[in-house]
Design an enzyme around this catalytic site. Sequence first.
Site, PDB file in Angstrom:
ATOM      1  N   LYS A   1      11.478   2.359  -9.009  1.00  0.00           N
ATOM      2  CA  LYS A   1      10.598   1.898  -8.156  1.00  0.00           C
ATOM      3  C   LYS A   1       9.828   0.788  -8.566  1.00  0.00           C
ATOM      4  CE  LYS A   1       6.296   2.947  -7.943  1.00  0.00           C
ATOM      5  NZ  LYS A   1       4.957   3.572  -7.722  1.00  0.00           N
TER       6      LYS A   1
ATOM      7  N   LEU B   1       6.209  -1.360  -1.468  1.00  0.00           N
ATOM      8  CA  LEU B   1       5.247  -2.257  -1.106  1.00  0.00           C
ATOM      9  C   LEU B   1       4.416  -2.058  -0.167  1.00  0.00           C
ATOM     10  CD1 LEU B   1       7.284  -5.629  -1.542  1.00  0.00           C
ATOM     11  CD2 LEU B   1       5.908  -4.440  -3.161  1.00  0.00           C
ATOM     12  N   LYS B   2       4.683  -0.847   0.687  1.00  0.00           N
ATOM     13  CA  LYS B   2       3.795  -0.103   1.781  1.00  0.00           C
ATOM     14  C   LYS B   2       3.323  -1.003   2.806  1.00  0.00           C
ATOM     15  CE  LYS B   2       1.719   2.915  -1.784  1.00  0.00           C
ATOM     16  NZ  LYS B   2       2.580   2.532  -3.046  1.00  0.00           N
TER      17      LYS B   2
ATOM     18  N   HIS C   1       2.056  -2.783   5.991  1.00  0.00           N
ATOM     19  CA  HIS C   1       0.909  -2.045   6.715  1.00  0.00           C
ATOM     20  C   HIS C   1       0.403  -3.511   7.303  1.00  0.00           C
ATOM     21  CE1 HIS C   1      -2.990   0.278   7.543  1.00  0.00           C
ATOM     22  NE2 HIS C   1      -2.363  -0.155   8.546  1.00  0.00           N
TER      23      HIS C   1
ATOM     24  N   ILE D   1       0.762  -5.752  11.381  1.00  0.00           N
ATOM     25  CA  ILE D   1       1.352  -5.880  12.775  1.00  0.00           C
ATOM     26  C   ILE D   1       2.693  -5.794  12.902  1.00  0.00           C
ATOM     27  CG2 ILE D   1      -0.597  -7.142  13.681  1.00  0.00           C
ATOM     28  CD1 ILE D   1       0.980  -9.426  13.929  1.00  0.00           C
TER      29      ILE D   1
ATOM     30  N   ASN E   1       5.457  -7.261  14.261  1.00  0.00           N
ATOM     31  CA  ASN E   1       6.264  -8.514  13.964  1.00  0.00           C
ATOM     32  C   ASN E   1       6.381  -8.942  12.600  1.00  0.00           C
ATOM     33  OD1 ASN E   1       7.441  -8.697  16.686  1.00  0.00           O
ATOM     34  ND2 ASN E   1       5.998  -9.921  17.414  1.00  0.00           N
ATOM     35  N   THR E   2       5.016  -8.868  12.030  1.00  0.00           N
ATOM     36  CA  THR E   2       5.089  -9.149  10.686  1.00  0.00           C
ATOM     37  C   THR E   2       5.743  -8.145   9.560  1.00  0.00           C
ATOM     38  OG1 THR E   2       2.811 -10.024  10.948  1.00  0.00           O
ATOM     39  CG2 THR E   2       3.267  -9.437   8.781  1.00  0.00           C
TER      40      THR E   2
END
Length: 230
Positions: A41, A86-87, A89, A91, A93-94
């Site tokens: 990880k 990298l979680k 979080h 919108i 589309n991003t």
Amino acid sequence: MSLTTKQEEAAQKIILALDTPEIDRALKLVMMLSDYVKFFKIGPELFISLAAETTFHKFPRTRAIGTSTKARAFYTYTENRLFFDLKFHDIPNTVAGATREIIKYNPAFFSVHAVAGIDVMQKAVAHKGGAKVLAVTMLSSHNERIIRQTFLGGEQRSAHVLEYAHSSFEAGVDGLICAPKDLYLFQIERYRDKFNQMLKIAAGTRPSWYGIPDDQKNALTPVETIKEGA
């Protein structure tokens, strides 16, 4: 090195956290343990260090000595064995764009925050390629005090974990990330059939001899974690 059947089974269940910004140290751990650990990880610290190593190679005046050799060696040794924690979080589309970029590294897994919403998780699933999407249900450092400070509804940790686990299932992600002490929730009879279809990754698993203070508040040992259903 040849492993016994039990050792191979154990290796398949281990994701070793390379929680260091030092590329040399991370690469040394990978080379030492690659026969015993299936997956590795990397989080924001190491990922940024690897990105910076490449940047310094392109713009050497920003550093006395800059080379991307370390980054290249690291990704060569870990191809198809990395979990990019990298979680995501943001919108939808991003997150879709970030997913398209992260799969260029041929990861085994990458993570998104379930709290970002079903539509965000669906975007990650739609663009995941050959990787598996893991949804973070609740950070393993959150205890009941932090949860009361963060969420206004007054629900306990278990209620939030189950809420985000259900939305993750609906979004079609491949697995859930939770604290070891949350795993029992997925074995509750009325939920078992649903969550048995998903991987369960227990963050914050610690050996019994681990004595370094950290911010994990819901840890168990590897043996305890596997017994709980990881």
